[in-house]
Write a protein that holds these residues in place. Sequence first.
Motif, mmCIF file in Angstrom:
data_model
loop_
_atom_site.group_PDB
_atom_site.id
_atom_site.type_symbol
_atom_site.label_atom_id
_atom_site.label_comp_id
_atom_site.label_asym_id
_atom_site.label_seq_id
_atom_site.Cartn_x
_atom_site.Cartn_y
_atom_site.Cartn_z
ATOM 1 N N VAL A 295 0.848 -1.206 0.000
ATOM 2 C CA VAL A 295 0.000 0.000 0.000
ATOM 3 C C VAL A 295 0.877 1.248 0.000
ATOM 4 C CG1 VAL A 295 -1.664 1.328 1.368
ATOM 5 C CG2 VAL A 295 -1.996 -1.125 1.030
ATOM 6 N N ARG B 175 -5.075 -11.597 0.385
ATOM 7 C CA ARG B 175 -6.384 -11.210 0.932
ATOM 8 C C ARG B 175 -6.230 -10.002 1.866
ATOM 9 N NH1 ARG B 175 -9.709 -13.703 -2.307
ATOM 10 N NH2 ARG B 175 -9.575 -15.959 -2.313
ATOM 11 N N GLN C 25 -5.829 -6.958 -0.278
ATOM 12 C CA GLN C 25 -7.109 -6.500 -0.808
ATOM 13 C C GLN C 25 -7.879 -5.701 0.245
ATOM 14 O OE1 GLN C 25 -8.831 -10.231 -2.169
ATOM 15 N NE2 GLN C 25 -8.664 -9.523 -4.288
ATOM 16 N N LYS C 26 -7.873 -6.192 1.482
ATOM 17 C CA LYS C 26 -8.575 -5.490 2.567
ATOM 18 C C LYS C 26 -7.913 -4.146 2.854
ATOM 19 C CE LYS C 26 -10.217 -6.139 7.303
ATOM 20 N NZ LYS C 26 -9.993 -4.776 7.674
ATOM 21 N N MET D 201 -6.160 -2.310 0.817
ATOM 22 C CA MET D 201 -6.430 -1.382 -0.288
ATOM 23 C C MET D 201 -7.859 -0.842 -0.204
ATOM 24 S SD MET D 201 -4.440 -3.075 -3.526
ATOM 25 C CE MET D 201 -5.164 -1.912 -4.671
ATOM 26 N N ALA D 202 -8.805 -1.679 0.179
ATOM 27 C CA ALA D 202 -10.192 -1.223 0.324
ATOM 28 C C ALA D 202 -10.297 -0.224 1.470
ATOM 29 C CB ALA D 202 -11.110 -2.408 0.566
ATOM 30 N N ASP D 203 -9.603 -0.490 2.576
ATOM 31 C CA ASP D 203 -9.617 0.425 3.712
ATOM 32 C C ASP D 203 -8.981 1.769 3.371
ATOM 33 O OD1 ASP D 203 -10.834 -1.568 5.152
ATOM 34 O OD2 ASP D 203 -9.028 -2.122 6.282
ATOM 35 N N THR E 259 -9.048 3.103 0.434
ATOM 36 C CA THR E 259 -9.774 3.570 -0.760
ATOM 37 C C THR E 259 -8.867 3.617 -1.997
ATOM 38 O OG1 THR E 259 -9.459 5.927 -0.292
ATOM 39 C CG2 THR E 259 -11.447 4.897 0.605
ATOM 40 N N ALA F 211 -8.592 0.605 -3.860
ATOM 41 C CA ALA F 211 -9.076 -0.475 -4.713
ATOM 42 C C ALA F 211 -9.736 0.115 -5.961
ATOM 43 C CB ALA F 211 -10.067 -1.349 -3.958
ATOM 44 N N GLY F 212 -9.367 -0.406 -7.111
ATOM 45 C CA GLY F 212 -9.944 0.051 -8.371
ATOM 46 C C GLY F 212 -9.226 1.228 -9.002
ATOM 47 N N ARG F 213 -8.284 1.796 -8.302
ATOM 48 C CA ARG F 213 -7.569 2.963 -8.833
ATOM 49 C C ARG F 213 -6.577 2.573 -9.927
ATOM 50 N NH1 ARG F 213 -4.473 7.449 -5.126
ATOM 51 N NH2 ARG F 213 -3.883 8.806 -6.844
ATOM 52 N N ASP G 46 -5.042 -4.485 -9.638
ATOM 53 C CA ASP G 46 -6.155 -5.376 -9.318
ATOM 54 C C ASP G 46 -6.056 -6.677 -10.112
ATOM 55 O OD1 ASP G 46 -7.173 -3.492 -7.551
ATOM 56 O OD2 ASP G 46 -8.451 -2.573 -9.082
#
Length: 75
Positions: A12, A37, A40-41, A43-45, A47, A49-51, A56
């Motif tokens: 991250v 995993r 992924q968590k 990156m979601a925390d 924000t 994810a998807g950037r 991804d």
Amino acid sequence: MKHPSPWPGKIVALLRAGNPAAAIAQIRVAPSVKELRALQKAMADATLAGRWPDVDMAIAESLAALSAPRLHRSP
């Protein structure tokens, strides 16, 4: 009690520094599915994810490769 791995935080940090190529290189040699995993968590925390679609996709490919029953990395 086991401490969480520092690996997801390091990936991250690479992404926040604007170096997705280095992050992808590290993702491709990920230590385990558990680490991916956790990434992924994280990156979601954060924000994130998807950037970066390439990041991804690298995570998804590494998860698939490490989850396959015949493909194992040596310890």
